[in-house]
Scaffold this active site. Sequence first.
Site, PDB file in Angstrom:
ATOM      1  N   LYS A  59      38.776  34.499  42.692  1.00  0.00           N
ATOM      2  CA  LYS A  59      39.336  33.151  42.796  1.00  0.00           C
ATOM      3  C   LYS A  59      40.582  32.980  41.930  1.00  0.00           C
ATOM      4  O   LYS A  59      41.510  32.266  42.305  1.00  0.00           O
ATOM      5  CB  LYS A  59      38.290  32.089  42.442  1.00  0.00           C
ATOM      6  CG  LYS A  59      37.216  31.983  43.514  1.00  0.00           C
ATOM      7  CD  LYS A  59      36.508  30.658  43.535  1.00  0.00           C
ATOM      8  CE  LYS A  59      35.634  30.582  44.778  1.00  0.00           C
ATOM      9  NZ  LYS A  59      34.812  29.411  44.867  1.00  0.00           N
ATOM     10  N   LYS A 118      34.555  36.966  53.626  1.00  0.00           N
ATOM     11  CA  LYS A 118      33.515  35.939  53.708  1.00  0.00           C
ATOM     12  C   LYS A 118      34.048  34.676  54.391  1.00  0.00           C
ATOM     13  O   LYS A 118      35.193  34.280  54.141  1.00  0.00           O
ATOM     14  CB  LYS A 118      33.095  35.611  52.267  1.00  0.00           C
ATOM     15  CG  LYS A 118      31.899  34.708  52.132  1.00  0.00           C
ATOM     16  CD  LYS A 118      31.558  34.539  50.655  1.00  0.00           C
ATOM     17  CE  LYS A 118      32.402  33.452  50.011  1.00  0.00           C
ATOM     18  NZ  LYS A 118      31.679  32.319  49.500  1.00  0.00           N
ATOM     19  N   LYS A 135      35.292  28.015  52.586  1.00  0.00           N
ATOM     20  CA  LYS A 135      35.882  26.682  52.726  1.00  0.00           C
ATOM     21  C   LYS A 135      37.381  26.712  52.485  1.00  0.00           C
ATOM     22  O   LYS A 135      38.129  25.921  53.033  1.00  0.00           O
ATOM     23  CB  LYS A 135      35.291  25.748  51.670  1.00  0.00           C
ATOM     24  CG  LYS A 135      33.810  25.523  51.769  1.00  0.00           C
ATOM     25  CD  LYS A 135      33.461  24.452  50.739  1.00  0.00           C
ATOM     26  CE  LYS A 135      31.991  24.403  50.466  1.00  0.00           C
ATOM     27  NZ  LYS A 135      31.638  24.756  49.086  1.00  0.00           N
TER      28      LYS A 135
HETATM   29  N1  AQP Z   1      30.045  32.901  54.059  1.00  0.00           N
HETATM   30  C1  AQP Z   1      28.873  32.581  53.539  1.00  0.00           C
HETATM   31  N2  AQP Z   1      27.737  33.104  54.031  1.00  0.00           N
HETATM   32  C2  AQP Z   1      26.520  32.797  53.495  1.00  0.00           C
HETATM   33  N3  AQP Z   1      26.372  31.915  52.472  1.00  0.00           N
HETATM   34  C3  AQP Z   1      27.485  31.354  51.965  1.00  0.00           C
HETATM   35  N4  AQP Z   1      27.686  30.470  50.974  1.00  0.00           N
HETATM   36  C4  AQP Z   1      29.007  30.222  50.859  1.00  0.00           C
HETATM   37  N5  AQP Z   1      29.694  30.921  51.755  1.00  0.00           N
HETATM   38  C5  AQP Z   1      28.776  31.650  52.467  1.00  0.00           C
HETATM   39  C6  AQP Z   1      26.612  29.872  50.188  1.00  0.00           C
HETATM   40  O1  AQP Z   1      26.708  28.463  50.303  1.00  0.00           O
HETATM   41  C7  AQP Z   1      26.254  27.888  49.081  1.00  0.00           C
HETATM   42  C8  AQP Z   1      27.244  26.862  48.632  1.00  0.00           C
HETATM   43  O2  AQP Z   1      28.481  27.476  48.328  1.00  0.00           O
HETATM   44  P1  AQP Z   1      29.469  26.748  47.350  1.00  0.00           P
HETATM   45  O3  AQP Z   1      30.059  25.614  48.004  1.00  0.00           O
HETATM   46  O4  AQP Z   1      28.801  26.413  46.102  1.00  0.00           O
HETATM   47  O5  AQP Z   1      30.504  27.812  46.924  1.00  0.00           O
HETATM   48  P2  AQP Z   1      31.214  29.018  47.578  1.00  0.00           P
HETATM   49  O6  AQP Z   1      30.302  30.177  47.657  1.00  0.00           O
HETATM   50  O7  AQP Z   1      32.407  29.211  46.737  1.00  0.00           O
HETATM   51  O8  AQP Z   1      31.588  28.527  49.032  1.00  0.00           O
HETATM   52  P3  AQP Z   1      32.840  28.900  49.871  1.00  0.00           P
HETATM   53  O9  AQP Z   1      32.647  28.329  51.175  1.00  0.00           O
HETATM   54  O10 AQP Z   1      33.121  30.356  49.823  1.00  0.00           O
HETATM   55  O11 AQP Z   1      33.995  28.130  49.138  1.00  0.00           O
HETATM   56  P4  AQP Z   1      35.332  28.660  48.514  1.00  0.00           P
HETATM   57  O12 AQP Z   1      36.231  28.894  49.658  1.00  0.00           O
HETATM   58  O13 AQP Z   1      35.758  27.527  47.658  1.00  0.00           O
HETATM   59  O14 AQP Z   1      35.001  29.900  47.754  1.00  0.00           O
HETATM   60  C9  AQP Z   1      26.038  29.024  48.085  1.00  0.00           C
HETATM   61  O15 AQP Z   1      24.655  29.307  48.017  1.00  0.00           O
HETATM   62  C10 AQP Z   1      26.783  30.160  48.710  1.00  0.00           C
HETATM   63  O16 AQP Z   1      26.208  31.410  48.363  1.00  0.00           O
END
Ligand code: AQP
Length: 347
Positions: free
Chosen positions: A115, A210, A213
């Site tokens: 990140k 992955k 968001k």
């Molecule tokens: N691609 C994914 N597949 C399976 N699980 C996922 N999670 C996130 N992306 C995937 C799971 O969703 C939960 C919430 O995630 P979060 O919002 O706390 O943070 P994150 O992992 O940082 O989500 P993003 O979508 O990947 O956001 P950005 O783009 O900001 O990094 C967690 O349990 C996560 O494992």
Amino acid sequence: MSEKKPRVFSGVQPTGNLHLGNYLGAIRRFVELQNDHECIYCVVDMHAITVWQDPAELTRNIREVAAAFIAAGVDAEQHIIFNQSQVSGHAELAWVFNCVARIGWLNRMTQFKEKAGKNREKASVGLYDYPVLMAADILLYHAEKVPVGEDQKQHLELTRDIAQKFNNDYGPRIRELGLNKFDEGFFPLPEPVIAGPATRVMSLKDGTKKMSKSDPSDLSRINLSDDADAIAKKIRKAKTDPHPLPETVEELKERPEADNLVGIYAALAGISKQDVLNEFGGKGFAEFKPKLAELTVETLAPINAEMKRLLADPTHLDAILKNGAERARAIADPIWRDVKAIVGFIG
Ligand code: AQP
């Protein structure tokens, strides 16, 4: 006498664009665990501001995540839904844990490296400290199970390391005060719940990345707010290879995009990847993709409609969060009081 149910904690960041990965990797698991666990599900707004969030959008996104939990089937009366910043114990315990965790441990965290990227010097201190706050989130409730996607596995290991070090460092004091609440000491060592064929849903545009968001391309993910047409279009445009689907899971190994779509189908249908291949092996994506789109719409349309209904009444959602925070505090306060006594704080 009824057995005490094991406690579950998990969180989702209100950073917008909730997607199918968040749903399959986390939120759907939240719902599955409700029957035989005491569940606490948190909208982790303090985690969200580790990268810049527009304040008005953050408020909207907090409600959106709460609405997604409820729309997906979390029972906010039997269990707890709240937003992190309403319970001060998260930040307080995180400070104690900052003094337990070692810098070397945080330096190994791959999510920070990803990140922060090349801009490490300009990343917020909060982003670096994110996993320590996450440990506090979980341990503030003495939670024993944490449903998360694969990407959070390393953070969960750090949570266990912090719990163990606290238990060791303060071991004599914990015993003196009679606060050995678990075999391991004052804090339990929480277990991740990472299971099923979609623990890591990948981008629709690149099967090695992955689904996320923050991906600038909206075509890379299926948002929980997407309507049927948008879902069908994104799946139609999803990157694939020119070969038909194989007969065995083994043969998916070198085909990340095919593997991802098969995994999504399996997770949505509640079957194994091999079951999917038994049905679609030898068939082309032109046949598979419309079936996948159909299944995705079938699952997400009711959630989408319920989220819209809930979001139309923000006062009601805020009341649910406030009520959840009160109940969360009732669990967290005595644990935080014990931590203060263990550490030697007065008051
Ligand atoms: N691609 C994914 N597949 C399976 N699980 C996922 N999670 C996130 N992306 C995937 C799971 O969703 C939960 C919430 O995630 P979060 O919002 O706390 O943070 P994150 O992992 O940082 O989500 P993003 O979508 O990947 O956001 P950005 O783009 O900001 O990094 C967690 O349990 C996560 O494992």
